[in-house]
Design a protein around this motif. Structure first.
Motif, PDB file in Angstrom:
ATOM      1  N   ASP B 170       2.813  26.840   7.060  1.00 52.99           N
ATOM      2  CA  ASP B 170       3.357  27.115   5.559  1.00 52.99           C
ATOM      3  C   ASP B 170       4.285  26.761   4.955  1.00 52.99           C
ATOM      4  OD1 ASP B 170       0.501  28.124   5.642  1.00 52.99           O
ATOM      5  OD2 ASP B 170       0.990  29.978   4.655  1.00 52.99           O
ATOM      6  N   LYS B 203      -0.985  25.086   0.272  1.00 53.68           N
ATOM      7  CA  LYS B 203      -0.101  26.047   0.773  1.00 53.68           C
ATOM      8  C   LYS B 203       0.807  25.275   2.020  1.00 53.68           C
ATOM      9  CE  LYS B 203      -1.880  30.003   2.584  1.00 53.68           C
ATOM     10  NZ  LYS B 203      -3.358  29.456   2.327  1.00 53.68           N
ATOM     11  N   LYS B 204       0.345  24.117   2.350  1.00 59.81           N
ATOM     12  CA  LYS B 204       0.973  23.420   3.620  1.00 59.81           C
ATOM     13  C   LYS B 204       1.741  22.058   2.980  1.00 59.81           C
ATOM     14  CE  LYS B 204      -1.638  25.888   6.351  1.00 59.81           C
ATOM     15  NZ  LYS B 204      -0.934  26.984   7.256  1.00 59.81           N
TER      16      LYS B 204
END
Lengths: 367, 367
Positions: B170, B203-204
């Protein structure tokens, strides 16, 4: 951030100015810009090669064949070698880099001519090697011998014929010199312009197979950027005994040649007629340069390549001449960074050369 | 001949097998060979890019624009950066090499995950650096922190998402980790597959500009080889603060990108629709793999990329599976060299994936 100490001494290569830059900086239409600065083949690329690339363009998404089987096979057949004697580089330039990284580290010694291809020194400095240069303007093997006896060397670079000056050692002299060199010294015979030299004078011809069979510590470099007209595609090759090739391979990154470059090189090798025709025209046009320069009262270095070095002595400043030509859309190579008050001009097509003479006349009258 | 001592420890990269090799070795017609081994974009290259290359093929004789003005300008606009924050490499691979040569020498320390892109270690060994790896199979930032505290590091490699396993850290966790890293440690964030990860899970997503503004010791790497479908053309990029870029430039050889590769990359950046469409199809097809693998009772690593890692546990030997598939004209990547009893399969086009399932069924029945 702290970087490796050796980087402090690294200078960067001054590339020939691209046409796009002249368009951007001087607002000249790209069709009116002539580039005689980077020793590209002015006759363009073989139509057969262009057709092949157009056909294969759809394959760009696939990684290249990293074994480079087909290109090595074609080179092996042409030069009577085994594929295991061959390494392919992103230009022969990259093979220079492999040689230096495989053989040299901090304080290794590299021997070369005073005025020769700039990348020998630049790559040498990447690893912190000591650069030893002869004194004469052109390659002088006696001086090489003296310096070699005095200092030794991990690598010796011979540029045959020499860029950026154009002179060329005789094959027999090179062989006599190589007999005196220790088998642990790697001798790089840079034959980027060999096709031109061998065409002009048989005494200059180096046969790669004979060279590496006779001297197992020698590596022969060739390129597709000059006679084969693929300067934009970055393909060169090194021929040496398998032990050397295997060690250079350890330095090579995977996929160092693009899919289309491999295909272009394979196709270019086939079209011998195109290459011979370009070389023949090159020396026809070279005569016009020799006449022009003589008429103007300048000196030139007799050239075994596709360029000519014109010296201005104390008459003009080469940097100014090159700049004034640039402003008129004519790109040539100023040799000030090589400590020469001279310009290096690539022999262009007849009409390009006529234009160069015209513009040079104009520029010199106004300096 | 004596070569540099460090070369003794250098291994070479095992490239995905090219289609030509299967044709040669197994006598299978090239149209019947399917390659799902190198994470190439199975949907080919954007037709607009192909058309551009066909148009520009006649320019192959000219050296590339070594300033790479246009491509840098396009990247700068897309990522809201300055051109001085950008370096272009022959694949992002080459920028890894620049980073290591600029920062590391013998006994420098390089920290990386246990199972990650093989070239980090290979390039590290080129300069004799010490390689430090975490223990967990996937990226584990706690372990990175522990090892960093214990040993320090000149370079840390984070592959986000990770090749060859497919997992992805993340963004927030990466930032927390980076806050603890000394400003003299270069952190390489390898985003070769970021386009896929960011599409699947916000989120990445790593924003390169924000990354390098927040952490001036970080460099972000991207590539045209994956989502942009130019695996064969060798173009990647690095984004960092100017101080880092300037030092990497000292290592870069001139003309490291071909004329046609520059043009292809510039054009590929424009065709956003093509890229988005390919990524969207990729994750549609990924679902079929997840279902198939689950049905077969194997494990897979949830993937944020265009490939999936299928683990055979104690049921089959991945090397044998890959070999049997190869003999049937299906190329996948065995991960034995990564110490995994698994294969990595690139998500192909629907019909290619159907064929993979069919052949895998057939192969497993006969093992």
């Amino acid at each position: 951030m702290i970087f490796n100490e050796v980087l402090k001494n690294v200078s960067t290569y001054e590339a020939g100015k691209p046409i796009e830059l002249v368009v951007r900086e001087y607002g000249i239409d790209s069709k009116d810009v002539i580039k005689l600065a980077s020793n590209e083949n002015p006759y363009g690329t073989s139509p057969k090669v262009i057709a092949k690339i157009q056909e294969l363009a759809k394959n760009m998404c696939l990684y290249p064949d990293d074994s480079m089987y087909e290109l090595k096979d074609a080179l092996a057949k042409k030069y009577n070698l085994e594929s295991s004697n061959i390494i392919i580089g992103s230009g022969s330039d990259q093979i220079l880099e492999f040689c230096i990284h495989a053989k040299c580290k901090k304080d290794s010694k590299i021997l070369m001519a005073k005025t020769t291809f700039a990348m020998y020194e630049i790559y040498g400095k990447h690893v912190g090697a000591e650069i030893i240069k002869t004194n004469s303007e052109q390659h002088n093997l006696e001086e090489f011998s003296e310096l070699y006896k005095k200092h030794g060397a991990d690598i010796i670079f011979l540029c045959i014929p020499n860029n950026p000056l154009g002179e060329c050692l005789d094959k027999n002299d090179v062989y006599e010199f190589l007999k005196t060199i220790d088998k642990n010294t790697l001798v790089v015979v840079d034959g980027a312009y060999q096709e031109y030299a061998a065409f002009k004078d048989e005494k200059k011809r180096i046969c790669p197979k004979d060279l590496i069979d006779t001297f197992p510590n020698a590596i022969y470099l060739g390129t597709f950027s000059k006679a084969y007209s693929l300067g934009g595609m970055r393909v060169g090759y090194g021929f040496a005994q398998n032990e050397i090739i295997q060690n250079l391979y350890k330095i090579r990154a995977p996929f160092n040649i693009t899919t289309l470059s491999l295909a272009a090189a394979i196709e270019a090798l086939k079209d011998k007629e195109f290459v011979n025709d370009c070389i023949s025209k090159n020396f026809e046009e070279m005569k016009r340069y020799e006449e022009y320069v003589t008429k103007k009262g300048f000196e030139y270095i007799p050239s075994y390549t596709n360029f000519i070095t014109i010296k201005f002595g104390d008459k003009y400043v080469s940097k100014e001449v090159a700049q004034k030509l640039l402003e008129r859309g004519m790109i040539v190579r100023d040799l000030t960074s090589y400590k020469q008050n001279a310009i290096r001009v690539t022999i262009g097509k007849p009409e390009q050369n006529t234009k160069l003479f015209q513009l040079l006349d104009e520029v010199l009258q106004n300096l």
